[in-house]
Design a protein around this motif. Sequence first.
Motif, short mmCIF file in Angstrom:
data_model
loop_
_atom_site.label_atom_id
_atom_site.label_comp_id
_atom_site.label_asym_id
_atom_site.label_seq_id
_atom_site.Cartn_x
_atom_site.Cartn_y
_atom_site.Cartn_z
N TRP A 81 0.84 -1.21 0.00
CA TRP A 81 0.00 0.00 0.00
C TRP A 81 0.87 1.25 0.00
N HIS A 84 2.56 1.94 -3.43
CA HIS A 84 1.60 2.37 -4.46
C HIS A 84 1.17 3.82 -4.22
N PHE A 110 4.88 -7.04 -3.74
CA PHE A 110 3.84 -8.04 -3.95
C PHE A 110 4.48 -9.43 -4.09
N VAL A 140 -1.26 -5.40 -13.11
CA VAL A 140 -2.28 -4.47 -12.60
C VAL A 140 -1.62 -3.13 -12.30
N ALA B 20 -4.65 -1.12 -7.54
CA ALA B 20 -3.54 -2.07 -7.52
C ALA B 20 -3.34 -2.65 -6.12
N ALA B 21 -3.37 -1.78 -5.10
CA ALA B 21 -3.13 -2.26 -3.74
C ALA B 21 -4.24 -3.20 -3.28
N VAL B 22 -5.51 -2.85 -3.60
CA VAL B 22 -6.62 -3.70 -3.18
C VAL B 22 -6.52 -5.07 -3.86
N LEU B 23 -6.28 -5.09 -5.17
CA LEU B 23 -6.23 -6.37 -5.88
C LEU B 23 -5.08 -7.24 -5.37
N GLN B 24 -3.92 -6.62 -5.14
CA GLN B 24 -2.77 -7.42 -4.69
C GLN B 24 -2.99 -7.92 -3.27
N THR B 25 -3.59 -7.08 -2.43
CA THR B 25 -3.89 -7.52 -1.06
C THR B 25 -4.91 -8.66 -1.09
#
Lengths: 369, 197
Positions: A81, A84, A110, A140, B20-25
């Motif tokens: 987080w 990003h 990631f 993504v 991006a952060a939500v999908l990866q989390t």
Amino acid sequence: MYRGRLEKDFKHWVGMGLLPEASARQMLAEYDGRESTFRAGRVLLVLAALLLSASILLLVAANWEALPRLARLIGIVALIWGFHFAGAFLLRRGNGGLAAAALVLAAMSFGAGIALVGQMYHLSGDAADALLLWIAGACVTALAFRSAAVTTVCGGLAWAYFLTVLSENGLGEIVEWQTWIVPALAILVVILVRLTDAGRARHLAYLLVVAWLIWLYIENSSLGFAGTLAVGGIVAFLAAAMPGSPLRPMALEAGSAPAFYSFALALIGFSVLQFEAVGLFTEVAAGAAVLIVALLGIALAGAQNGAVRYLGYAAFAGELLYLAFETLGSMLGTSGFFLISGLLVAVIAWLVIRIEGRLMRAGREEVSP
Amino acid sequence: MNDLSTKRRWLPPLVAALIAAVLQTAALGYMVESRASILRNGKEVLLKTVPVDPRDLLRGDYVILSYDISSLPPELFKGGLPKAPQEVTVFVRLAKQPDGFWSASEASFTELAPTDDSVVLQSQPFTYYPSSSEIPSPINVAYGIERFYVPEGEGRVLEQARNAEALSVNVRVNDAGRAQIRQIAVEGTPVYEEPLY
């Protein structure tokens, strides 16, 4: 570098009176101001990001017991987080270089998270699958931000996938679905390159396809496969370089790469055909085919495409020497062979000079019709 | 290296970061939960092992575990063996033995129906090559429980236990036949017990 040559040529033209000095200065200033220009600082930043992410990966690898594993997982998610949003804030402030570095760190974090979960639950035998998930996550990030740097990371990860599959199943066969993931990843990287303007990263994808085809051939060497490689390469090259081909404008738009790699593929195909050939006659015939392909490449794409031209020369010269060695070598002995090779190279040099002269004249006619 | 700030953006940077952060989390969360749910709800079986101790650069120290059910004699396959090379998954029925360990009682290249007193374990997919000799050779399969990560240096203890053939592994298996290591024991005494998270 191109910048240095440009400056030298400008000086030369200014000295000849062809170009006013003020224009030359303005042109150089315009070139320096371009965003796509190579900037050492920016590349170093991304390298620093890669080194930092390596430290994150190694920290996970050390199975660090000082923290409970749930805390480590939360830490990695916080990094995902954090990087990003750091990238987003830097972008809003117009700091593209630092933003690219932050996003590279985000994509790498990631991967560290995947490795950590693999470690937490003792997952085994799925390093390749883990890489696919990592690539998906990096995609993504690359798409959401249109980040060229992260696209380059995706290209590197596609290579990592290929090498992992190679080392994990040394006895790869065409029937295994993982084999077909490799070209699919190459296509994915090319799409990402087009969508994110990543320019040079496309070479990672093209080289991956070439390496994959060579590996497939080594695993399944057969006459049919060699022939398919040769014909496929020629068809792809003609599609990319033949005047009148509907695909040619698209290939030219992508730079010199499509023509070069399809040309290289055709040459590899005919070379392995020669490798498959049994007996002197078929071998000489296959060798002649290599020579013709090399000349075809120089004739069709050599004028605009320096890479194709030099590969063509190298293939032509190498093949002639090889043929001379195979056919005459045993009869002549070593000194005679060097005599023949010397004469052959002289003939090649004469041919190259003729071709270069013709290409140059053609170029001049285009400038002043 | 192109500058991000001059290209036309598709998304405002903060939205891009959020997506991006939500999908990866979510991907990591799904990975964790899919394993934790096996630990929580799976049926427990006790397996015999033979470990060795190499080192994986990216993931730190781990012990490679091999089980007696990792090598399946061809007689176990009541439905026969494939005649041509193909991509396969093997299903293995485990039954409890008098000594407390579970061992393979039946194996198949197609799904096996579950029963009350047995557990069906599913192998990882692999390419099966029929053996060329008259007598078919045992089939080696992996179940995804062949690694056990230990803090750096601690692999030795387990390695010594392997030499003494004193290592046993408690595994939980879910309805789909996926397995997850829950506990490792040396001579019946637990040395590593896995938390849910």
